[in-house]
Design a protein around this motif. Structure first.
Motif, PDB file in Angstrom:
ATOM      1  N   CYS A  42       0.846  -1.182   0.000  1.00  0.00           N
ATOM      2  CA  CYS A  42       0.000   0.000   0.000  1.00  0.00           C
ATOM      3  C   CYS A  42       0.886   1.237   0.000  1.00  0.00           C
ATOM      4  O   CYS A  42       2.101   1.144   0.198  1.00  0.00           O
ATOM      5  N   PHE A  43       0.274   2.371  -0.208  1.00  0.00           N
ATOM      6  CA  PHE A  43       0.970   3.649  -0.081  1.00  0.00           C
ATOM      7  C   PHE A  43       0.690   4.145   1.330  1.00  0.00           C
ATOM      8  O   PHE A  43      -0.138   5.019   1.562  1.00  0.00           O
ATOM      9  N   CYS A  44       1.341   3.498   2.303  1.00  0.00           N
ATOM     10  CA  CYS A  44       1.089   3.810   3.717  1.00  0.00           C
ATOM     11  C   CYS A  44       2.389   3.623   4.498  1.00  0.00           C
ATOM     12  O   CYS A  44       2.844   2.513   4.710  1.00  0.00           O
ATOM     13  N   ARG A  45       2.966   4.710   4.893  1.00  0.00           N
ATOM     14  CA  ARG A  45       4.248   4.724   5.586  1.00  0.00           C
ATOM     15  C   ARG A  45       4.187   3.938   6.906  1.00  0.00           C
ATOM     16  O   ARG A  45       3.242   4.081   7.673  1.00  0.00           O
ATOM     17  N   GLY A  46       5.178   3.092   7.121  1.00  0.00           N
ATOM     18  CA  GLY A  46       5.289   2.349   8.362  1.00  0.00           C
ATOM     19  C   GLY A  46       4.481   1.065   8.410  1.00  0.00           C
ATOM     20  O   GLY A  46       4.626   0.271   9.329  1.00  0.00           O
ATOM     21  N   LYS A  47       3.620   0.839   7.426  1.00  0.00           N
ATOM     22  CA  LYS A  47       2.776  -0.354   7.416  1.00  0.00           C
ATOM     23  C   LYS A  47       3.160  -1.305   6.287  1.00  0.00           C
ATOM     24  O   LYS A  47       3.171  -2.515   6.464  1.00  0.00           O
ATOM     25  N   ALA A  48       3.474  -0.759   5.134  1.00  0.00           N
ATOM     26  CA  ALA A  48       3.813  -1.582   3.975  1.00  0.00           C
ATOM     27  C   ALA A  48       5.102  -2.355   4.238  1.00  0.00           C
ATOM     28  O   ALA A  48       6.012  -1.867   4.889  1.00  0.00           O
ATOM     29  N   GLY A  49       5.145  -3.572   3.739  1.00  0.00           N
ATOM     30  CA  GLY A  49       6.354  -4.384   3.871  1.00  0.00           C
ATOM     31  C   GLY A  49       6.022  -5.848   4.073  1.00  0.00           C
ATOM     32  O   GLY A  49       4.860  -6.257   4.068  1.00  0.00           O
ATOM     33  N   ILE A  50       7.069  -6.630   4.248  1.00  0.00           N
ATOM     34  CA  ILE A  50       6.940  -8.074   4.437  1.00  0.00           C
ATOM     35  C   ILE A  50       7.329  -8.403   5.874  1.00  0.00           C
ATOM     36  O   ILE A  50       8.370  -7.969   6.364  1.00  0.00           O
ATOM     37  N   TYR A  51       6.472  -9.192   6.525  1.00  0.00           N
ATOM     38  CA  TYR A  51       6.670  -9.562   7.925  1.00  0.00           C
ATOM     39  C   TYR A  51       6.766 -11.077   8.055  1.00  0.00           C
ATOM     40  O   TYR A  51       5.974 -11.800   7.447  1.00  0.00           O
ATOM     41  N   LYS A  52       7.716 -11.553   8.859  1.00  0.00           N
ATOM     42  CA  LYS A  52       7.763 -12.979   9.181  1.00  0.00           C
ATOM     43  C   LYS A  52       6.631 -13.270  10.164  1.00  0.00           C
ATOM     44  O   LYS A  52       6.435 -12.534  11.127  1.00  0.00           O
ATOM     45  N   VAL A  53       5.895 -14.348   9.931  1.00  0.00           N
ATOM     46  CA  VAL A  53       4.779 -14.703  10.805  1.00  0.00           C
ATOM     47  C   VAL A  53       5.283 -15.699  11.840  1.00  0.00           C
ATOM     48  O   VAL A  53       5.739 -16.790  11.497  1.00  0.00           O
ATOM     49  N   GLU A  54       5.214 -15.306  13.118  1.00  0.00           N
ATOM     50  CA  GLU A  54       5.683 -16.158  14.210  1.00  0.00           C
ATOM     51  C   GLU A  54       4.613 -16.343  15.283  1.00  0.00           C
ATOM     52  O   GLU A  54       4.908 -16.778  16.390  1.00  0.00           O
ATOM     53  N   GLN A  55       3.384 -15.963  14.971  1.00  0.00           N
ATOM     54  CA  GLN A  55       2.236 -16.173  15.849  1.00  0.00           C
ATOM     55  C   GLN A  55       1.074 -16.608  14.980  1.00  0.00           C
ATOM     56  O   GLN A  55       1.052 -16.343  13.786  1.00  0.00           O
ATOM     57  N   GLY A  56       0.108 -17.267  15.584  1.00  0.00           N
ATOM     58  CA  GLY A  56      -1.047 -17.741  14.830  1.00  0.00           C
ATOM     59  C   GLY A  56      -0.942 -19.231  14.564  1.00  0.00           C
ATOM     60  O   GLY A  56      -0.170 -19.941  15.220  1.00  0.00           O
ATOM     61  N   SER A  57      -1.713 -19.704  13.580  1.00  0.00           N
ATOM     62  CA  SER A  57      -1.698 -21.134  13.263  1.00  0.00           C
ATOM     63  C   SER A  57      -2.077 -21.368  11.816  1.00  0.00           C
ATOM     64  O   SER A  57      -2.718 -20.531  11.183  1.00  0.00           O
ATOM     65  N   ILE A  58      -1.667 -22.529  11.316  1.00  0.00           N
ATOM     66  CA  ILE A  58      -2.021 -22.964   9.971  1.00  0.00           C
ATOM     67  C   ILE A  58      -2.112 -24.474   9.977  1.00  0.00           C
ATOM     68  O   ILE A  58      -1.325 -25.150  10.654  1.00  0.00           O
ATOM     69  N   SER A  59      -3.104 -25.005   9.282  1.00  0.00           N
ATOM     70  CA  SER A  59      -3.206 -26.460   9.158  1.00  0.00           C
ATOM     71  C   SER A  59      -3.773 -26.809   7.794  1.00  0.00           C
ATOM     72  O   SER A  59      -4.545 -26.050   7.214  1.00  0.00           O
ATOM     73  N   PHE A  60      -3.354 -27.956   7.311  1.00  0.00           N
ATOM     74  CA  PHE A  60      -3.899 -28.504   6.068  1.00  0.00           C
ATOM     75  C   PHE A  60      -4.185 -29.969   6.344  1.00  0.00           C
ATOM     76  O   PHE A  60      -3.269 -30.763   6.554  1.00  0.00           O
ATOM     77  N   LYS A  61      -5.474 -30.292   6.408  1.00  0.00           N
ATOM     78  CA  LYS A  61      -5.902 -31.653   6.719  1.00  0.00           C
ATOM     79  C   LYS A  61      -7.225 -31.907   6.004  1.00  0.00           C
ATOM     80  O   LYS A  61      -8.083 -31.023   5.957  1.00  0.00           O
ATOM     81  N   ASN A  62      -7.386 -33.105   5.466  1.00  0.00           N
ATOM     82  CA  ASN A  62      -8.607 -33.481   4.746  1.00  0.00           C
ATOM     83  C   ASN A  62      -8.973 -32.455   3.665  1.00  0.00           C
ATOM     84  O   ASN A  62     -10.126 -32.059   3.527  1.00  0.00           O
ATOM     85  N   ASN A  63      -7.959 -32.007   2.937  1.00  0.00           N
ATOM     86  CA  ASN A  63      -8.116 -31.042   1.836  1.00  0.00           C
ATOM     87  C   ASN A  63      -8.677 -29.695   2.276  1.00  0.00           C
ATOM     88  O   ASN A  63      -9.284 -28.981   1.481  1.00  0.00           O
ATOM     89  N   LYS A  64      -8.497 -29.329   3.544  1.00  0.00           N
ATOM     90  CA  LYS A  64      -8.954 -28.027   4.029  1.00  0.00           C
ATOM     91  C   LYS A  64      -7.758 -27.269   4.619  1.00  0.00           C
ATOM     92  O   LYS A  64      -7.086 -27.765   5.522  1.00  0.00           O
ATOM     93  N   LEU A  65      -7.514 -26.081   4.081  1.00  0.00           N
ATOM     94  CA  LEU A  65      -6.459 -25.201   4.565  1.00  0.00           C
ATOM     95  C   LEU A  65      -7.082 -24.155   5.472  1.00  0.00           C
ATOM     96  O   LEU A  65      -8.028 -23.471   5.072  1.00  0.00           O
ATOM     97  N   GLN A  66      -6.574 -24.054   6.710  1.00  0.00           N
ATOM     98  CA  GLN A  66      -7.081 -23.069   7.668  1.00  0.00           C
ATOM     99  C   GLN A  66      -5.907 -22.252   8.197  1.00  0.00           C
ATOM    100  O   GLN A  66      -4.916 -22.819   8.655  1.00  0.00           O
ATOM    101  N   ILE A  67      -6.043 -20.930   8.125  1.00  0.00           N
ATOM    102  CA  ILE A  67      -5.006 -20.008   8.584  1.00  0.00           C
ATOM    103  C   ILE A  67      -5.633 -19.032   9.565  1.00  0.00           C
ATOM    104  O   ILE A  67      -6.686 -18.450   9.290  1.00  0.00           O
ATOM    105  N   GLU A  68      -4.988 -18.851  10.708  1.00  0.00           N
ATOM    106  CA  GLU A  68      -5.411 -17.868  11.712  1.00  0.00           C
ATOM    107  C   GLU A  68      -4.204 -16.991  12.025  1.00  0.00           C
ATOM    108  O   GLU A  68      -3.152 -17.504  12.419  1.00  0.00           O
TER     109      GLU A  68
END
Length: 168
Positions: free
Chosen positions: A124-150
């Motif tokens: 975005c054109f938004c100072r201090g917010k735009a960029g790439i962040y490593k995700v080290e909190q939350g969850s992700i699972s892929f089971k029974n052909n269902k992908l869930q990301i929190e």
């Protein structure tokens, strides 16, 4: 005349988008179960035989490159605001990207998300917010052909927090 054509294309694109989408991708089809708010688009992409190479520049900012690696798969989910294409800096998008072994089920939480090189990219054109962040909190699972990301709130006014995609 040009404005009429652009306006017509914009209206067609706006009304052609729905919250649930189904399409074919590399012999698989998918449905995005998470609803997309009005005037937005949600995209899902699977890049087979690709891997993420995470790097950090001299200023400490994270970036990545994709490289060809057999047996790896890169998955991208993008939330994108639909804007007037004539406005230069009106765009806004959030992308979740991660790497996994081809066809394997998985379940990761917290710092283990870096085992799959999970990243969150805000464009975005938004100072201090735009960029790439490593995700080290939350969850992700892929089971029974269902992908869930929190995801927790990684940036102010984050739009993408919960994603559910069913693959068929």
């Amino acid at each position: 005349m040009k404005k009429t054509i652009l306006l017509s294309l914009y209206i067609i694109a706006l009304y052609g988008c729905t919250a649930k989408k189904s399409t074919s991708l590399s012999g698989k089809s998918y449905t995005i179960e998470t609803s997309c708010p009005e005037k937005t688009d949600c995209l899902f992409e699977v890049l087979e035989n690709k891997s993420i190479l995470v790097k950090t520049d001299d200023t400490g900012h994270v970036y990545y490159n994709l490289e060809d690696i057999k047996g790896k798969t890169v998955v991208k989910y993008t939330f994108r605001k639909i804007t007037d294409p004539t406005l230069q800096d009106a765009g806004y998008s959030e992308t979740i990207i991660f790497e996994t072994d081809k066809g394997k089920e998985f379940n990761y939480t917290g710092k283990d998300l870096q085992k799959i090189k999970m990243l969150f990219n805000v464009q975005c054109f938004c100072r201090g917010k735009a960029g790439i962040y490593k995700v080290e909190q939350g969850s992700i699972s892929f089971k029974n052909n269902k992908l869930q990301i929190e995801l927790p709130e990684l940036v102010d006014s984050q739009k993408t927090k919960s994603v559910i995609i069913t693959l068929k």
